[in-house]
Design an enzyme around this catalytic site. Structure first.
Site, short mmCIF file in Angstrom:
data_model
loop_
_atom_site.label_atom_id
_atom_site.label_comp_id
_atom_site.label_asym_id
_atom_site.label_seq_id
_atom_site.Cartn_x
_atom_site.Cartn_y
_atom_site.Cartn_z
N LYS A 22 0.95 -1.22 0.01
CA LYS A 22 0.13 -0.10 0.08
C LYS A 22 0.96 1.41 -0.11
O LYS A 22 0.59 2.03 -0.77
CB LYS A 22 -1.01 -0.02 1.24
CG LYS A 22 -1.68 1.30 1.49
CD LYS A 22 -2.57 1.09 2.83
CE LYS A 22 -1.75 1.63 3.99
NZ LYS A 22 -1.50 3.13 4.36
N ASN A 23 1.90 1.41 0.88
CA ASN A 23 2.72 2.54 1.05
C ASN A 23 3.51 2.72 0.04
O ASN A 23 4.33 3.84 -0.19
CB ASN A 23 3.46 2.44 2.42
CG ASN A 23 2.39 2.78 3.59
OD1 ASN A 23 1.30 2.85 3.25
ND2 ASN A 23 2.82 2.58 4.71
N CYS A 117 -5.71 12.63 13.33
CA CYS A 117 -6.36 11.40 12.74
C CYS A 117 -6.10 10.62 14.15
O CYS A 117 -5.62 10.99 15.27
CB CYS A 117 -5.25 10.72 11.82
SG CYS A 117 -3.69 10.19 12.28
N ARG A 122 -0.04 14.46 13.33
CA ARG A 122 0.39 14.41 12.12
C ARG A 122 0.44 15.48 11.21
O ARG A 122 -0.01 15.68 10.24
CB ARG A 122 -0.11 13.19 11.52
CG ARG A 122 -0.16 11.89 12.00
CD ARG A 122 -0.69 10.68 11.55
NE ARG A 122 0.06 10.05 10.42
CZ ARG A 122 -0.06 9.06 9.79
NH1 ARG A 122 -1.17 8.30 9.87
NH2 ARG A 122 0.71 8.52 8.63
N ASP A 307 3.93 0.70 12.32
CA ASP A 307 2.84 -0.15 11.35
C ASP A 307 3.04 -1.48 12.06
O ASP A 307 2.02 -2.37 11.45
CB ASP A 307 3.15 -0.09 10.11
CG ASP A 307 2.89 1.34 9.31
OD1 ASP A 307 2.42 2.28 10.30
OD2 ASP A 307 2.80 1.71 8.33
N ILE A 329 7.19 6.86 17.45
CA ILE A 329 7.17 7.49 16.09
C ILE A 329 5.85 8.62 16.06
O ILE A 329 5.72 9.62 15.78
CB ILE A 329 6.88 6.86 14.79
CG1 ILE A 329 8.05 5.82 14.68
CG2 ILE A 329 6.75 7.65 13.51
CD1 ILE A 329 9.33 6.46 14.22
N ARG A 399 -8.83 -0.40 4.31
CA ARG A 399 -7.77 0.48 3.93
C ARG A 399 -6.53 0.00 3.44
O ARG A 399 -5.64 0.55 2.68
CB ARG A 399 -7.63 1.77 5.01
CG ARG A 399 -8.81 2.53 5.04
CD ARG A 399 -8.63 3.69 6.07
NE ARG A 399 -7.12 4.06 5.58
CZ ARG A 399 -6.33 4.91 6.43
NH1 ARG A 399 -6.45 4.99 7.67
NH2 ARG A 399 -5.20 5.22 5.78
C1 UD1 Z 1 4.03 6.91 6.68
C2 UD1 Z 1 3.17 5.68 6.35
C3 UD1 Z 1 2.66 5.19 7.61
C4 UD1 Z 1 3.89 4.89 8.43
C5 UD1 Z 1 4.55 6.20 8.73
C6 UD1 Z 1 5.83 6.04 9.64
C7 UD1 Z 1 2.47 6.13 4.09
C8 UD1 Z 1 1.46 6.33 2.89
N1 UD1 Z 1 2.12 5.97 5.40
O1 UD1 Z 1 3.24 7.93 7.11
O2 UD1 Z 1 2.06 3.98 7.34
O3 UD1 Z 1 3.15 4.49 9.95
O4 UD1 Z 1 5.04 6.72 7.63
O5 UD1 Z 1 6.61 4.98 9.30
O6 UD1 Z 1 3.68 5.89 3.55
N2 UD1 Z 1 6.14 14.68 11.01
C9 UD1 Z 1 6.09 15.99 11.09
N3 UD1 Z 1 6.07 16.93 10.47
C10 UD1 Z 1 5.74 16.50 8.91
C11 UD1 Z 1 5.81 15.20 8.60
C12 UD1 Z 1 5.90 14.13 9.92
O7 UD1 Z 1 6.26 16.54 12.49
O8 UD1 Z 1 5.86 17.49 8.22
C13 UD1 Z 1 6.10 13.62 11.95
C14 UD1 Z 1 4.69 12.88 12.42
O9 UD1 Z 1 3.73 13.54 13.18
C15 UD1 Z 1 5.44 11.62 12.79
C16 UD1 Z 1 6.64 11.53 12.47
O10 UD1 Z 1 6.99 12.61 11.65
O11 UD1 Z 1 5.59 11.70 14.43
C17 UD1 Z 1 6.74 10.49 11.29
O12 UD1 Z 1 5.67 10.70 10.29
P1 UD1 Z 1 5.74 10.27 8.58
O13 UD1 Z 1 7.04 9.53 8.33
O14 UD1 Z 1 5.69 11.57 8.21
O15 UD1 Z 1 4.40 9.49 8.64
P2 UD1 Z 1 3.64 9.37 7.09
O16 UD1 Z 1 4.58 9.68 5.95
O17 UD1 Z 1 2.34 10.21 7.15
#
Ligand code: UD1
Length: 419
Positions: A22-23, A117, A122, A307, A329, A399
């Protein structure tokens, strides 16, 4: 609303084919926006999040053809609008992945802010700061992000935190930027590498994907290509855990053990036997031994994935001894704890650590899924529990897990979906 009913206690047996990730699918679908030629993807999993992304691409003007072999062709010959509306973004945060490609190709993107969420706030501040460093003007008005730029330019971007979709968004944006972009502290997840592989085969110039420094030399245009989505490592490990918890003996095909070194090492510590082949895995129990509890700390790749945290908590719940499970995370990713407790798990929370004391047996009960991976943990717990477990709100599981009840049924589980 659909529910899943499980009568637990049956050891899983047989072979299961793992779906495309999916990711990896979601960012690769968004990459179709970067070219006016068709992008053809194979091993696309049939999931609700994938349908949502296709719906979003359709709104931007994409022509989409889906065949019966899990192949999808997306042609964004013209982009008719650059709006990602609230209705779609609120159902799937990964919708934000269209932002980088839209700004790079059209110079404009209006994306609804994802909002909170179930697993935490996030934010997307790092996506926005990166685009600004590449010359985009970013404004937040009425719940929407408006990013625009005549043409993005290369920049050196040091990401404050490792962000998976942030790295992917900026990597896609940089493919069409003027000059060189260097992403430091980039995510090393295999799904980032898979996206880079697809982008390079579309004519992009990306080096270092899979390491924490990614260098992208912008090109004038990208072209269409064919790309096979890599196997889903989270689905793979979820099935491994289902087998471990039911003392089953299963073989997983169309997967890759190299994507799962940390979860496989942890599972081996629990006392199961895992045999690795290039594209398959077999798991079976050691005779006469119960699972042993392990400690887990979630980390960016190649560490133990967040995950899989909920599913591993379900496993430790039925192991011998105690395990500490620390989530680093996401700030609120313990919604499954109270549901696992309803099944008899002995778990206490201290800040971002769950202390799990294994019990000899879980007992079936009605429970509620709260997010995607939490719902997987409840399915695992239900498979191991004595008696009936009825899981409601299973739309969460659709999902991210393709036909989960069909796959488990084929392995001998007593599981059914009630509509
Ligand atoms: C992706 C995955 C999700 C997985 C996560 C962590 C997809 C579609 N989803 O989610 O399944 O659980 O990686 O491995 O690939 N953060 C910030 N600011 C930002 C972006 C992130 O503070 O602009 C923080 C988030 O709140 C979180 C951490 O960084 O605490 C990691 O999040 P991130 O790797 O961005 O998760 P996703 O990419 O949303």
């Amino acid at each position: 609303m659909d529910k899943i009913l499980i009568r637990g206690g049956i050891p899983l047996q047989g072979t299961v084919e793992i779906s495309g990730a999916k990711n990896a699918t979601l960012p690769t679908l968004a990459a179709a926006l970067l070219t006016d030629e068709p992008l053809r993807l194979t091993h696309v999993p049939h999931l609700r999040d994938v349908t949502t992304m296709l719906e979003l691409l359709g709104q931007h003007g994409a022509n989409i053809t889906v065949d019966e072999q899990l192949g999808v062709e997306i042609a964004c010959t013209q982009i008719s609008n650059t709006l990602a509306p609230y209705d779609l973004v609120r159902t799937m945060r990964a919708s934000v992945l269209v932002m980088g490609p839209l700004v790079a190709r059209c110079g404009d993107a209006r994306i609804s802010l994802p909002g909170g969420c179930a697993i935490g706030s996030r934010p997307v501040n790092l996506h926005l700061a990166g685009l600004e460093a590449m010359g985009a003007e970013v404004q937040l008005t009425s719940g929407y992000i408006h990013a625009k730029a005549k043409r993005l330019h290369g920049a050196r971007i040091v990401l404050d935190l490792v962000t998976v979709t942030g790295t992917e968004n900026l990597m896609m944006a940089a493919t069409l930027a003027d000059g060189r972009t260097i992403l430091e502290n980039a995510a090393c997840e295999p799904e980032v590498t898979d996206l880079a592989l697809c982008l390079n085969s579309m004519g992009a110039c990306i080096r270092g994907a899979g390491t924490s420094t990614i260098v992208i030399d912008g090109v004038e245009r990208l072209h269409g290509t064919r790309h096979d989505i890599l196997p889903d490592r989270i689905e793979t490990a979820t099935f491994l855990m289902a087998a471990a918890m039911t003392r089953g003996d299963i073989t997983l095909t169309n997967t890759s053990p190299t994507l799962l070194e940390s979860p496989i090492a942890k599972l081996r510590q629990t006392g199961v036997i895992i045999e690795e082949q290039a594209n398959s895995l077999r798991i079976y129990p050691k005779p006469d031994s119960r699972l042993r509890a392990v400690n887990i700390k979630t980390c960016p790749y190649p560490g133990f994935p967040t995950d899989l945290q909920a599913q591993m908590m379900a496993l430790v719940s039925v192991a011998e001894g105690s395990g500490a499970i620390t989530e680093t995370i996401f700030e609120n990713r313990f919604m499954h704890v109270s549901e696992l407790q309803r099944l008899g798990a002995d778990i206490s929370l201290q800040g971002n650590t769950a202390l799990v004391r294994g019990v000899p047996k879980l007992h079936g009960a009605p429970v509620m899924a709260t997010d995607l991976r939490a719902s997987a943990s409840l399915v695992l717990a239900g498979l191991a529990a004595e008696g009936e477990t009825l899981i409601s709100r299973v739309y969460h599981i659709d999902r991210g897990y393709e036909r989960i009840e069909e796959k488990l049924m084929a392995l001998g589980a007593n599981i059914q979906r009630l509509s």
